[in-house]
Design an enzyme around this catalytic site. Sequence first.
Site, mmCIF file in Angstrom:
data_model
loop_
_atom_site.group_PDB
_atom_site.id
_atom_site.type_symbol
_atom_site.label_atom_id
_atom_site.label_comp_id
_atom_site.label_asym_id
_atom_site.label_seq_id
_atom_site.Cartn_x
_atom_site.Cartn_y
_atom_site.Cartn_z
ATOM 1 C CG ASP B 300 -16.885 27.519 9.585
ATOM 2 O OD1 ASP B 300 -17.889 28.127 10.694
ATOM 3 O OD2 ASP B 300 -16.318 28.376 8.885
ATOM 4 C CD GLU B 301 -12.632 26.923 8.123
ATOM 5 O OE1 GLU B 301 -12.177 26.851 7.048
ATOM 6 O OE2 GLU B 301 -12.404 28.335 8.428
#
Lengths: 675, 675
Positions: B300-301
């Site tokens: 993620d991210e």
Amino acid sequence: MRAQSPAPINLMPMAAKLQAGSGSLKVDENFRLSFTGYTEPRLKRAGKRFLEQLHARTALVFASRETVDPAKATLVVTADQASKAIQELGEDESYTLEVTPSGAKLHAANPLGVLHGLQSFLQLVTITPEGFGVPMVSIQDQPRFAWRGLMIDCGRHFMPIAVLERNLDGMEAVKLNVFHWHLSENQGFRAESHKYPKLHELGSDGLYYTQEEIRGLIEYARDRGIRVVPEFDMPGHSTAWFAGYPELASGTGPYQVERKWGIFDPAMNPTDEKTYKFLNEFIGEMAKLFPDAFFHIGGDEVNGKEWDANPSIQAYKKAHAIKDNIGLQAYFSGRVQELVVKHGKTPVGWDEILVPGVPKSIVVHSWRGADSLAAAAKQGYRGILSNGYYIDLGWSAARHYAVDPLGGAAANLSREEQKLVLGGEATMWSEYVNAENIDSRIWPRTAAIAERFWSPADVRNPAWMYSRLPVVSERLEELGLTHRIYQQRMMERMAGPASPEELAALRTLVEALEPVKDYSREKLGQEPTSQTPLNRLVDAVDPESEASRLFSSVVDDYVAGSCRDAAKAGELRGRLVQWAGNDARLRLLAERSFLVKEAGPASLALSQVAEVALGALDRITQGVPFTPELEKPLVDSLKTSEMQAHKAQLTIPVLAAFQRLLEAATAGGACANAK
Amino acid sequence: MRAQSPAPINLMPMAAKLQAGSGSLKVDENFRLSFTGYTEPRLKRAGKRFLEQLHARTALVFASRETVDPAKATLVVTADQASKAIQELGEDESYTLEVTPSGAKLHAANPLGVLHGLQSFLQLVTITPEGFGVPMVSIQDQPRFAWRGLMIDCGRHFMPIAVLERNLDGMEAVKLNVFHWHLSENQGFRAESHKYPKLHELGSDGLYYTQEEIRGLIEYARDRGIRVVPEFDMPGHSTAWFAGYPELASGTGPYQVERKWGIFDPAMNPTDEKTYKFLNEFIGEMAKLFPDAFFHIGGDEVNGKEWDANPSIQAYKKAHAIKDNIGLQAYFSGRVQELVVKHGKTPVGWDEILVPGVPKSIVVHSWRGADSLAAAAKQGYRGILSNGYYIDLGWSAARHYAVDPLGGAAANLSREEQKLVLGGEATMWSEYVNAENIDSRIWPRTAAIAERFWSPADVRNPAWMYSRLPVVSERLEELGLTHRIYQQRMMERMAGPASPEELAALRTLVEALEPVKDYSREKLGQEPTSQTPLNRLVDAVDPESEASRLFSSVVDDYVAGSCRDAAKAGELRGRLVQWAGNDARLRLLAERSFLVKEAGPASLALSQVAEVALGALDRITQGVPFTPELEKPLVDSLKTSEMQAHKAQLTIPVLAAFQRLLEAATAGGACANAK
């Protein structure tokens, strides 16, 4: 300048000498600790533990969890030299602590003083308007007595190692230095023996400490400056030994682990050489396992019935001109002491071991009292006092606090004789405690006892002690002790699913009551056993009700001021109204829960007496005194109510204050015409 | 006949099918447990744990701590056969439980169902007028979803093993079966690696789990029917890896463990074969350490800044026609997934890993939401939902409870597609929790989420959930969780030495407030870091204030009844008067403690809005409605007060109820002419 400082100094035990200044040392995330001078792994561990405890106090996350060089440190700790590899009685435990706004210095002769000084520093950390800080102080501190103990009876109720560890943490915090480990009882033999495995296998219901656990606990204690003195009680209190080794007993058996409480007949056979052969092996094994120089052999409460019933013992007595059972026990005790000495230890025993001719090296542990201790000292025997420190009896902290190892007849001893009084031990007998509530029977009252053992004799003002005790109590729970939180959990068990209002009413009741005192619990209700669940209200109320103590002190102030203080009257009224209405608020809960129902008579009694006290308060505030004829039945009603509470093994500690209110409200009393 | 029983059935999660009768099975010291059918050491341990928990519930001392033969048992447990040696997704977890006044029978296909059934039995034990008992029930139970997880982020704040163990106990109690162990973050790499020791040595500040501890925790979890899925987040959230191995990174470094919170630039270099060589070795090592079939690779991210700034990565993208960083991440993700599969595991990753062409075997873990999950299912991918179950955001239990893994777009999936939705996970991100308060952010709300995952979809009445939640919450604390007691300790730290009245006032404040919700804490006050002490009021208030919830529900009832219920008005008034006067009671304490002082604006705000609400209640009870002109500035003042509270990162959850009171008190409102 003790306790005259700008911020209250919440030390317990109070330091021998303390000079407080204004200003304080800031404690923030940059706090750093440094050790100089003599160092050892134990000090490194102490430093780590110190930082963990400082974190628990403040929640600060320190930039460095390692110790640093002195120039950069906030607190510099210096020990001059090592203490003994095996901690000894009477080692130097002194330390000095200087705190200034720019830093703090802790100095001690050896690691023992360092441990004590670190705990003092931790107690001094407090919250301020600007952050956490330590007030400026200069402390020179050392103990008054060298033997400052806590005994835990792990025989009647087994206590898991985790319970003992957290209590050792508590002991360290208040500078106690002897853990007396009561390991055998009629109800359980708790130490693993490789030589005689049936001792723990058949004598413990599977609840015993392995030798590895024992070694671990001794190490844990040593890290905290605490000696571990084991006790194996002989020749009585020994049924559990006989479950595995009936041949040691004087009776015919069969024997099994005792389930009831009390004094029982089984006793070792003092006339059989096999007994001493066994004990020689056993003591030898245990003397190796426990490094301390002292070895407690119990020796209390032998009723002699098994001896009287055994013809061969009777014959032996006759043959050896032993005139009674006291003489027989003296003979046994002498033989066992020889074995203890042979294995390199100094025997300790309860009062009973002090008989004519016993060697001067033994230590008398007095459950009988200070006079008995003084008598021993006069004969040249060393002693430690536990009478007055029986924390299982439900006394107040103040009552224990007033007892001094050099009180009573000991006050008249010569200076040299007084030196023979080594100190004392709080004793936690475990008929009515288990892992869940034991902490509440030990703490915080034992902190007051610890102050008696450590601080100068003139530190004895109970009001001052009570002003510091709640602070210490909070801090003890930071260490993992459960003497305050246990109550919430036990109340919730008693209540089951309940409304917040019902739980609040139950809390009001629990906080107002105390267990009956001394040994009266045995006499009330069903005979308890080691299987009796400790889930009743009596098991969940503190030995000393803080709410009651505070209420009583407001009554005293109010009456002393001729009852003219309206604010105090209002405060008393508020509490009395709450108590008076409390029973009604518990009714529905009592219908749902057998445990709340059982406490019903005590609940009703509390509400009734509060109603009586309210009446007295009304008379006072209205300026309409009772006639003595009116007062008498009311005083009687207090007694009746107390008897009601006893049905649930409970007592209502505010009754004395209520009676003072009644007396004050009666014609001729202090407040008869107050208005 | 669910929940129509005479005694409330306090199960959570509620059973799939439950028939309650009258009468109950007595639970006393003669309670005995027996296992028949298939047996194994894990079941023996479960039996021991069951008896310990039953002791904790009741304090009963059981005559036998061993299991006995079925004819003598109170509860007979039968398992048909073994479950898988390594617990698998989708194994049969069903059980049946029959409780009659003469005994109980628990039957399950395998040990997993036994574990669940034992927990149901424990939840059913309650106090009665005659003793402890279990109501007569007939239960047939099995989970709705096979993946019922709790994720704990041990990267941002390290959590000691003891914290994880007690949370696994809590998970077992509410039948959660996946512990998702988030082990690496910018702020810390927490797993010991023998292959690459600098990962934990330089990436953890010394706070990591040894492989022995990890194996121990996996065993502990397996004993409780819980799988352990490790997560190593890549290619972002990985600064801590680079402290030891900067060559993995896309930037030039130097790298050290991150201290702040947020999304950071460092990311692995997806274009360097050395990265995959490293990850191959590393994943191989971890795949052996963690036996579960699933392996979470995060994903993620990634903000892409390091990639954009690295010329060789830019060149690689060009050379391989990778058009953007999403494509680059997809390439990286594909390569890592191959490695995971090569080492025998099924990859799990956050939404971002779902890109065109990724194999159907992967599992999508959705932080984005049910729609994203539905879209994945439509493409044939399995998924688990965490959006809606972010327990770090401070939502109410009801709000989480209303989220369904098959809600939103997933409700329109075909039956076959719905089967791809495996379940969900509550996620405990740890920016603002440490060992002291983490339990309070997980429990009891996660019990409501657990019910969402286990119980039939139509078990969704929040009032019924809230009627059971406090009971479950109490019982979770019996297991050693600290989600209720933490508050007392934190308040005492904030207060320092204080009077009982001051502590009571602080409690009133703490119990009325909540932390600001979602991610607003970052935006208020100083930028927090991993060194920020979590000792403030915002850290000590529950995510969901029970006092506020109860007050609001009384307001709703009161207004719904046109405000004619005088008892309810009295109840509301009592609470409002308390809140209105509370700030004054805290003033002196705020002068002594910087932590209480910091909460001052929130304390003042609470008292001010309570004053406004009192005014509204007066209008109602006097039958003198506000004009709309009078009402508006009052409503505005509520908002102003809320902004005040925000200064201390706090929110006043009763404001909505206060506003409802104001509206009801205004001309034309529900209670405008109540009197």
